[in-house]
Write a protein that holds these residues in place. Structure first.
Motif, PDB file in Angstrom:
ATOM      1  N   GLY A  22       0.736  -1.213   0.019  1.00 42.59           N
ATOM      2  CA  GLY A  22       0.001  -0.077  -0.035  1.00 42.59           C
ATOM      3  C   GLY A  22       1.055   1.268  -0.001  1.00 42.59           C
ATOM      4  O   GLY A  22       1.881   1.232   0.640  1.00 42.59           O
ATOM      5  N   LEU A  23       0.354   2.264  -0.892  1.00 42.47           N
ATOM      6  CA  LEU A  23       1.397   3.561  -0.864  1.00 42.47           C
ATOM      7  C   LEU A  23       0.187   4.741  -0.627  1.00 42.47           C
ATOM      8  O   LEU A  23      -0.741   4.637  -1.247  1.00 42.47           O
ATOM      9  CB  LEU A  23       1.981   3.573  -2.335  1.00 42.47           C
ATOM     10  N   CYS A  24       0.631   5.637   0.269  1.00 47.63           N
ATOM     11  CA  CYS A  24      -0.183   6.725   0.300  1.00 47.63           C
ATOM     12  C   CYS A  24       0.042   7.786  -0.937  1.00 47.63           C
ATOM     13  O   CYS A  24       1.296   7.519  -1.527  1.00 47.63           O
ATOM     14  CB  CYS A  24       0.009   7.560   1.560  1.00 47.63           C
ATOM     15  N   GLU A  25      -0.498   8.671  -1.115  1.00 44.64           N
ATOM     16  CA  GLU A  25      -0.204   9.679  -2.372  1.00 44.64           C
ATOM     17  C   GLU A  25       1.231  10.011  -2.307  1.00 44.64           C
ATOM     18  O   GLU A  25       2.010  10.037  -3.476  1.00 44.64           O
ATOM     19  CB  GLU A  25      -1.128  10.957  -2.432  1.00 44.64           C
ATOM     20  N   SER A  26       1.604  10.669  -1.238  1.00 47.44           N
ATOM     21  CA  SER A  26       3.012  11.002  -1.251  1.00 47.44           C
ATOM     22  C   SER A  26       4.133  10.087  -1.676  1.00 47.44           C
ATOM     23  O   SER A  26       5.112  10.602  -2.183  1.00 47.44           O
ATOM     24  CB  SER A  26       3.223  12.031  -0.245  1.00 47.44           C
ATOM     25  N   HIS A  27       4.026   8.835  -1.044  1.00 46.59           N
ATOM     26  CA  HIS A  27       4.919   8.052  -0.979  1.00 46.59           C
ATOM     27  C   HIS A  27       4.852   7.460  -2.442  1.00 46.59           C
ATOM     28  O   HIS A  27       5.576   6.961  -3.118  1.00 46.59           O
ATOM     29  CB  HIS A  27       4.813   6.822   0.059  1.00 46.59           C
ATOM     30  N   LEU A  28       3.394   7.208  -2.980  1.00 50.86           N
ATOM     31  CA  LEU A  28       3.451   6.878  -4.297  1.00 50.86           C
ATOM     32  C   LEU A  28       4.142   7.691  -5.296  1.00 50.86           C
ATOM     33  O   LEU A  28       4.936   7.249  -6.338  1.00 50.86           O
ATOM     34  CB  LEU A  28       2.032   6.784  -4.686  1.00 50.86           C
TER      35      LEU A  28
END
Ligand SMILES: [Zn+2]
Length: 54
Positions: A22-28
């Motif tokens: 899973g990735l949040c938007e910033s880490h994506l």
């Protein structure tokens, strides 16, 4: 799903080597920059496109 790198909710879940991450938007965005010339990015891109369509 929780982001793999922090405690935020994941915006997308991508699969790498048969493991869901899973990735949040910033880490994506971070990963995308980092992986901009890897083959994995193409996979991630298509999975993200699918996720955002839903
Ligand atoms: Zn994160």
């Amino acid at each position: 799903m929780q982001c793999h790198y922090c405690e935020d909710d994941a915006a997308v879940a991508v699969e790498k080597d048969h493991v869901k991450v899973g990735l949040c938007e910033s880490h994506l965005r971070e990963r995308m920059d980092e992986l901009s010339d890897s083959e994995w990015l193409e996979d991630v891109r298509s999975q993200v496109d699918e996720a955002l369509d839903n």
